[in-house]
Design a protein around this motif. Structure first.
Motif, PDB file in Angstrom:
ATOM      1  N   GLU A 108       0.832  -1.200   0.000  1.00  0.00           N
ATOM      2  CA  GLU A 108       0.000   0.000   0.000  1.00  0.00           C
ATOM      3  C   GLU A 108       0.870   1.254   0.000  1.00  0.00           C
ATOM      4  O   GLU A 108       0.554   2.233  -0.670  1.00  0.00           O
ATOM      5  N   ARG A 123       2.297   1.767  -3.377  1.00  0.00           N
ATOM      6  CA  ARG A 123       1.308   2.130  -4.388  1.00  0.00           C
ATOM      7  C   ARG A 123       0.872   3.578  -4.303  1.00  0.00           C
ATOM      8  O   ARG A 123       0.178   4.079  -5.174  1.00  0.00           O
ATOM      9  N   ARG A 134     -10.427   5.156   6.389  1.00  0.00           N
ATOM     10  CA  ARG A 134     -11.094   4.405   5.346  1.00  0.00           C
ATOM     11  C   ARG A 134     -11.950   3.272   5.911  1.00  0.00           C
ATOM     12  O   ARG A 134     -12.791   2.708   5.223  1.00  0.00           O
ATOM     13  N   GLY A 135     -11.721   2.907   7.175  1.00  0.00           N
ATOM     14  CA  GLY A 135     -12.521   1.840   7.769  1.00  0.00           C
ATOM     15  C   GLY A 135     -11.901   0.470   7.623  1.00  0.00           C
ATOM     16  O   GLY A 135     -12.418  -0.506   8.159  1.00  0.00           O
ATOM     17  N   THR A 136     -10.779   0.367   6.886  1.00  0.00           N
ATOM     18  CA  THR A 136     -10.155  -0.948   6.768  1.00  0.00           C
ATOM     19  C   THR A 136      -9.595  -1.401   8.110  1.00  0.00           C
ATOM     20  O   THR A 136      -9.566  -2.594   8.399  1.00  0.00           O
ATOM     21  N   ALA A 195     -12.302  -3.139   9.936  1.00  0.00           N
ATOM     22  CA  ALA A 195     -12.572  -4.470   9.408  1.00  0.00           C
ATOM     23  C   ALA A 195     -11.504  -5.462   9.864  1.00  0.00           C
ATOM     24  O   ALA A 195     -11.813  -6.597  10.214  1.00  0.00           O
ATOM     25  N   LYS A 249     -11.399  -8.835  13.277  1.00  0.00           N
ATOM     26  CA  LYS A 249     -10.922 -10.213  13.176  1.00  0.00           C
ATOM     27  C   LYS A 249     -10.075 -10.519  14.412  1.00  0.00           C
ATOM     28  O   LYS A 249      -9.712  -9.597  15.145  1.00  0.00           O
ATOM     29  N   TYR A 263     -18.177  -9.942  10.702  1.00  0.00           N
ATOM     30  CA  TYR A 263     -18.637  -8.559  10.763  1.00  0.00           C
ATOM     31  C   TYR A 263     -18.647  -7.936   9.373  1.00  0.00           C
ATOM     32  O   TYR A 263     -17.640  -7.960   8.669  1.00  0.00           O
ATOM     33  N   PRO A 286     -18.956  -4.358   7.949  1.00  0.00           N
ATOM     34  CA  PRO A 286     -19.043  -2.945   8.334  1.00  0.00           C
ATOM     35  C   PRO A 286     -20.015  -2.197   7.429  1.00  0.00           C
ATOM     36  O   PRO A 286     -20.419  -2.704   6.382  1.00  0.00           O
ATOM     37  N   SER A 310     -17.237   1.626   3.247  1.00  0.00           N
ATOM     38  CA  SER A 310     -16.072   1.116   2.529  1.00  0.00           C
ATOM     39  C   SER A 310     -15.073   0.561   3.520  1.00  0.00           C
ATOM     40  O   SER A 310     -14.809   1.145   4.540  1.00  0.00           O
ATOM     41  N   TYR A 311     -14.520  -0.546   3.224  1.00  0.00           N
ATOM     42  CA  TYR A 311     -13.646  -1.235   4.156  1.00  0.00           C
ATOM     43  C   TYR A 311     -12.745  -2.160   3.392  1.00  0.00           C
ATOM     44  O   TYR A 311     -12.224  -3.095   3.916  1.00  0.00           O
ATOM     45  N   LEU A 312     -12.607  -1.921   2.081  1.00  0.00           N
ATOM     46  CA  LEU A 312     -11.817  -2.831   1.247  1.00  0.00           C
ATOM     47  C   LEU A 312     -10.562  -2.119   0.760  1.00  0.00           C
ATOM     48  O   LEU A 312     -10.563  -0.914   0.575  1.00  0.00           O
ATOM     49  N   TYR A 313      -9.494  -2.888   0.562  1.00  0.00           N
ATOM     50  CA  TYR A 313      -8.283  -2.332  -0.013  1.00  0.00           C
ATOM     51  C   TYR A 313      -8.481  -2.239  -1.523  1.00  0.00           C
ATOM     52  O   TYR A 313      -8.614  -3.259  -2.188  1.00  0.00           O
ATOM     53  N   PRO A 314      -8.513  -1.030  -2.067  1.00  0.00           N
ATOM     54  CA  PRO A 314      -8.982  -0.850  -3.440  1.00  0.00           C
ATOM     55  C   PRO A 314      -8.134  -1.561  -4.490  1.00  0.00           C
ATOM     56  O   PRO A 314      -8.641  -1.882  -5.553  1.00  0.00           O
ATOM     57  N   HIS A 315      -6.855  -1.828  -4.207  1.00  0.00           N
ATOM     58  CA  HIS A 315      -6.011  -2.413  -5.256  1.00  0.00           C
ATOM     59  C   HIS A 315      -6.075  -3.934  -5.281  1.00  0.00           C
ATOM     60  O   HIS A 315      -5.577  -4.551  -6.204  1.00  0.00           O
ATOM     61  N   LEU A 316      -6.658  -4.523  -4.243  1.00  0.00           N
ATOM     62  CA  LEU A 316      -6.711  -5.990  -4.201  1.00  0.00           C
ATOM     63  C   LEU A 316      -7.896  -6.496  -5.017  1.00  0.00           C
ATOM     64  O   LEU A 316      -8.924  -5.832  -5.121  1.00  0.00           O
ATOM     65  N   PHE A 358      -6.435 -12.489   2.072  1.00  0.00           N
ATOM     66  CA  PHE A 358      -5.866 -11.683   3.163  1.00  0.00           C
ATOM     67  C   PHE A 358      -6.636 -11.929   4.469  1.00  0.00           C
ATOM     68  O   PHE A 358      -6.043 -12.216   5.513  1.00  0.00           O
ATOM     69  N   TYR A 359      -7.962 -11.859   4.387  1.00  0.00           N
ATOM     70  CA  TYR A 359      -8.751 -12.063   5.605  1.00  0.00           C
ATOM     71  C   TYR A 359      -8.634 -13.499   6.107  1.00  0.00           C
ATOM     72  O   TYR A 359      -8.650 -13.750   7.314  1.00  0.00           O
ATOM     73  N   GLN A 377     -16.447 -11.880   3.117  1.00  0.00           N
ATOM     74  CA  GLN A 377     -15.376 -11.705   4.092  1.00  0.00           C
ATOM     75  C   GLN A 377     -15.888 -11.985   5.515  1.00  0.00           C
ATOM     76  O   GLN A 377     -15.175 -12.541   6.344  1.00  0.00           O
ATOM     77  N   ALA A 378     -17.159 -11.634   5.762  1.00  0.00           N
ATOM     78  CA  ALA A 378     -17.715 -11.836   7.101  1.00  0.00           C
ATOM     79  C   ALA A 378     -18.023 -13.305   7.372  1.00  0.00           C
ATOM     80  O   ALA A 378     -18.176 -13.697   8.525  1.00  0.00           O
TER      81      ALA A 378
END
Ligand code: ADP
Ligand code: MG
Lengths: 321, 304
Positions: A17, A20, A83-85, A88, A92, B87, B89, B92-98, B106-107, B154-155
């Motif tokens: 990241e 990038r 961003r909220g990541t 998330a 976990k 969970y 959410p 937005s909670y995602l890595y945009p490039h993946l 990843f999860y 993912q949840a």
């Protein structure tokens, strides 16, 4: 251990990241082009160009690295929180400490890749500018080709596949500069006809490594600050503190004997001077291994303290994302 | 003996403070509720009523200002208990490039799933959310509904006992909404506990056994839908429309005579949702679909 799997996954993603982000490419490309252009700018002008090329290259590397360290570490936390990541990921079974330390490790890893590229460029530039009156084109040519070709190839690849341009350009820069180093290794220097390995100023790497230790400290500090502050103050504080650390001897030195505050500040400040061994290169000797080890230990201890504070702060941070 | 509740909140409060620690927003003002194990529980309320805040406290992301919170018999901040929770959410909670596959991988590593198990589940989940064909596109390019589906996958990666969904149907098309509702019902049928929030009342009504209504940080009502909504003093009667209008008049006269009141007469109306789904499904059968692919109801590993 399961924790190691999580740590690696988070650290790897954090490094990617960071790389990038367009800022990362912008800064590293400027630094690398700057380093490679040094022989062109400095040769034929004054005497002692070899030394000026070498010192300027390392100074550029360190300044750019400081900027990247503070920015990348700050963004790694601040952006994820925004961003909220982060929410998330922390929902976990990932402990706060794992998250924080892995992010920091990832940024340090990205910075190591930047360092590899900068060291390669510095070795090439130092060799190309070793002589006041003559450029060593066997080093300068491949280096120039590497820094111009990488963005072009990355652009073409991005046009074809739509994958991120910034990271592709950075990885190509690194690969091409290492390749340029390999190419230059085949040619002896023009004047003394020194062949590999004598055709490079290897002691430069020792000083480069020392500077990387200092950058590692900056990453740790920036990450700790970023648990509470937005990116801009992190950047300013970090850069300010390290520049002040570089001049600590000058400002605080005279007061150490009589002032407790000066002594405390001197002990707490990152002692960047210990890593800034450019003058040691004049004799052409390597940085002694035990000095490297001591510097690494100091940097590790200082970074560990910063990370411990950062961890404690992050543990109590509310993730509002 | 009844099972202990999956989530138990007692006089829960949350006051947001500003940088100088001054109280700024009282988002949750002393709520108590219990989410029974194995049920679908809906937290209802308008925007800003404190639903997401409550959920983030349950996940240990925010810390309650006061009150008690038990999640699967543990404190919300315990790390280990999270491996039994899924969970989704709110935003937005995602890595945009993946890509979707990379995101799920990843999860999966965060859940420490063994490699083979992870690969298997990722395949099944991509199939289930109907995004197997988009597996190699970065999720940053996805529409909100597509991103939502990945969030859902993912949840569920860890086959959780407790599924917490913050506005699960926001941004989904009617098919997507129906699919999520079916999914929730299927999960509940397998004995999982589901806590969801929504301000879309129809969605809640379709899936929730129990609801709590939150407004301005306070609980206004809670209980089972049957208890809250059934009008015990009224009765509906449904029968085929008679061919001869005279028959109907006869029935009404008899009812009037027996009850002493005029009954309401109306044709029952089909809900819009099943009608819409039926129309679209018929059209899709005739022509090739171009949007999201209709997907399997529940990934096999979730059915075991
Ligand atoms: N991080 C925060 N800082 C300050 N106030 C917040 C924060 N998050 C939410 N709030 C406030 O708390 C209240 C409840 O928000 P939220 O729980 O997100 O509502 P809902 O999910 O029901 O729409 C709102 O008034 C919102 O403005
Ligand atoms: Mg909300």
């Amino acid at each position: 251990m399961g924790g190691a799997v999580q740590f690696r996954a988070i650290a790897r993603l954090a490094a990617l990241e960071a790389i990038r982000r367009p800022v990362f490419l912008l800064v590293s490309l400027s630094v690398l082009v700057g380093i490679v252009a040094l022989p062109l700018l400095l040769n034929y002008t004054l005497g002692d160009s070899a030394r000026m090329v070498r010192d300027s290259a390392l100074a550029l590397y360190f300044a750019g690295g400081l900027l990247l360290a503070a920015h990348a570490a700050g963004e790694a936390l601040a952006r994820e929180l925004r961003r909220g990541t982060a929410a998330a990921v922390l929902a976990k079974p990932v402990s706060r400490a794992t998250f924080f330390l892995a992010k920091t490790a990832g940024v340090a890893g990205a910075l190591f890749l930047y360092s590899l590229a900068a060291w390669a460029a510095a070795l090439l530039a130092a060799r190309a500018g070793a002589d006041d009156l003559r450029l060593d084109w066997a080093a300068e040519g491949p280096a120039l080709l590497a820094v111009t070709l990488a963005p072009a190839v990355a652009g073409a690849w991005n046009h074809r596949t739509g994958r991120p341009f910034a990271s592709a350009a950075f990885f190509l820069l690194l690969a091409f500069l290492l390749a340029a180093l390999a190419v230059a290794a085949f040619f002896p220097t023009p004047l003394e006809r020194l062949a590999f390995p004598a055709n490079f100023a290897w002691p430069l790497l020792g000083v480069g490594l020392l500077l990387y230790f200092a950058l590692g400290m900056a990453v740790a500090l920036a990450a700790a600050l970023a648990t509470r502050l937005p990116v801009t103050p992190v950047l300013l504080l970090c850069a300010g503190l390290f520049l002040f650390g570089l001049m600590a001897d000058y400002f605080l030195g005279p007061h150490l004997a009589d002032s407790c505050a000066a002594r405390a500040a001197y002990a707490l400040l990152p002692n960047v001077q210990a890593f800034w061994l450019l003058d040691a290169l004049d004799g052409g000797a390597h940085v002694p291994a035990d000095y490297l080890a001591a510097a690494a230990a100091y940097a590790a201890a200082w970074a560990a303290a910063a990370l411990a504070l950062g961890c404690a702060s992050f543990r109590r941070l509310e993730i509002a994302g | 003996m009844e099972n202990p509740p999956a989530i138990q909140a007692t006089d829960l409060r949350k006051t947001f403070r500003d940088f100088w620690r001054r109280p700024r927003v009282e988002a949750v003002r002393g709520i108590s509720f219990a989410v029974p194990a194995g049920q679908v529980f809906g937290l209802l309320g308008p925007n800003g009523s404190g639903k997401s805040t409550t959920i983030k406290m349950i996940l240990g992301l925010l810390f309650p200002t006061a009150g008690r919170l038990d999640v699967l018999g543990d404190a919300p901040r315990a790390v280990a208990v999270k491996s039994r929770i899924g969970y989704l959410p709110e935003e937005s909670y995602l890595y945009p490039h993946l890509t979707p596959a990379e995101t799920l991988a990843f999860y999966a590593r965060l859940f420490r799933l063994p490699r083979a198990v992870a690969r298997d589940r990722i395949e099944q989940l991509l199939e289930m959310i109907g995004l197997a064909h988009a597996r190699n596109r970065p999720v940053g390019e996805f529409s909100k509904g597509m991103a939502r589906r990945i969030g859902l996958a993912q949840a569920l990666l860890n086959d959780p006992d407790l599924v917490i969904l913050d506005e699960p149907t926001a941004g989904l098309d009617p098919q997507g909404t129906r699919q999520v509702k079916d999914l929730i019902l299927a999960l509940a049928a397998r004995g999982k506990t589901v806590l969801l929030t929504s301000h879309l009342l129809a969605d809640v009504e379709d899936v929730c056994a129990q609801v709590a209504i939150l407004f301005n940080g306070r609980l206004l009502a809670q209980g089972t839908l049957d208890a809250l909504l059934a009008q015990k003093d009224k009765t509906t009667l449904t029968f085929p429309t008679p061919a001869d209008p005279a028959t109907l008049r006869q029935v009404l006269a008899a009812a009037r005579a027996a009850l002493g009141a005029d009954p309401d007469v109306d044709h029952p109306r089909q809900a819009l949702e099943p009608f819409f789904l039926h129309v679209v499904a018929t059209a899709a059968r005739d022509g090739a679909a171009s949007g999201a692919v209709p997907a399997a109801p529940l990934a096999p590993f979730l059915q075991k």
